[in-house]
Design a protein around this motif. Structure first.
Motif, short mmCIF file in Angstrom:
data_model
loop_
_atom_site.label_atom_id
_atom_site.label_comp_id
_atom_site.label_asym_id
_atom_site.label_seq_id
_atom_site.Cartn_x
_atom_site.Cartn_y
_atom_site.Cartn_z
N PHE A 182 50.29 86.41 32.26
CA PHE A 182 51.38 87.40 32.40
C PHE A 182 51.40 88.35 33.71
N LEU A 183 50.14 89.03 33.75
CA LEU A 183 49.93 89.81 34.84
C LEU A 183 49.89 89.22 36.32
N LEU A 184 49.52 87.89 36.21
CA LEU A 184 49.42 87.14 37.42
C LEU A 184 50.96 86.75 37.75
N ILE A 185 51.75 86.45 36.99
CA ILE A 185 53.15 86.24 37.14
C ILE A 185 53.87 87.50 37.57
N SER A 186 53.60 88.53 36.71
CA SER A 186 54.28 89.62 37.21
C SER A 186 53.98 90.12 38.73
N VAL A 187 52.71 90.18 39.06
CA VAL A 187 52.54 90.45 40.52
C VAL A 187 52.93 89.68 41.41
N CYS A 222 41.22 86.12 20.46
CA CYS A 222 40.93 87.27 21.43
C CYS A 222 40.94 86.37 22.95
N VAL A 223 40.24 85.19 23.04
CA VAL A 223 40.08 84.53 24.30
C VAL A 223 41.66 84.08 24.50
N VAL A 224 42.58 83.53 23.62
CA VAL A 224 43.86 83.20 24.19
C VAL A 224 44.71 84.42 24.37
N ALA A 225 44.53 85.36 23.78
CA ALA A 225 45.51 86.80 24.12
C ALA A 225 45.10 87.13 25.12
N THR A 226 43.63 87.06 25.72
CA THR A 226 43.01 87.70 27.18
C THR A 226 43.82 86.52 28.14
N LEU A 227 43.73 85.57 27.73
CA LEU A 227 44.22 84.38 28.84
C LEU A 227 45.69 84.47 29.05
#
Length: 192
Positions: free
Chosen positions: A26-31, A16-21
């Motif tokens: 991914f969201l940071l790179i997308s933004v 869960c921690v790895v998936a969240t990271l």
């Protein structure tokens, strides 16, 4: 048995921690990409040599001029997404008075592609004569017009992200009566 449950819970927490990271990265790179590389850029609008056609002068009993202004405008899409716009109308003004309407048919401009519009504006002096500067413009040999077009459409990036957009295009047109030359300068702006 309790050791297996403890290990499976620990593995689940790590997953869960790895998936969240990974999701956060991914969201940071997308933004970052959206605000840098994929940031909407204003299209580049250029005009090609244009001319007057079907020019008719009449000096007696009243001054009248009828002509067709030929405008060739190329819109360069500098974005990473295509722009598909609906049918629209360009309006030609003489010193704030509407004198002609030019229909623009729907089209699609591909990403980093060009689209050329050839438009014909039929201009008559019926509405222009009422302006107090009309006879001064005839004496100078030049008429100044303004063409305004608003294109409503949709921007599509990689056929995944689709967003409504509005392109406003304004052209300043100078017509030389004696040489029948037409010069224009255009600028456009995108709003999403």
């Amino acid at each position: 048995m309790e050791v297996k449950k403890w290990k499976s819970r620990r593995v689940m927490k790590i997953c869960c921690v790895v998936a969240t990271l990974l999701l956060l990265i991914f969201l940071l790179i997308s933004v970052i990409l959206f605000f840098t590389v994929f940031k909407p850029k204003n299209p580049k609008v250029t005009t090609h040599p244009t001319s007057l056609k079907n020019v008719e002068f009449q000096l007696h009993p009243n001054v009248s001029i009828n002509a067709t202004i030929v405008l060739n405008v190329t819109i360069s899409n500098r974005n990473h997404g295509s722009f598909k716009f609906q049918n629209s109308i360009a309006y030609v003004d003489y010193r704030g008075t509407l004198i002609a309407e030019i229909p623009i048919e729907h089209a699609k401009i591909p990403a980093h592609g060009n689209f050329t519009i050839t438009a014909y504006a039929n201009v008559t002096t019926e509405k222009m004569v009422t302006d107090p500067n009309f006879y001064n413009d005839i004496d100078s040999g030049y008429f100044n017009f303004t063409s305004t077009a608003i294109l409503y459409g949709e921007v599509s990036v990689f056929k995944i992200i689709k967003k409504g957009a509005k392109v406003t295009n304004v052209c300043n047109i100078i017509v030389a009566l004696l040489t029948r030359k037409v010069e224009s300068k255009c600028h456009a702006k995108v709003k999403m």
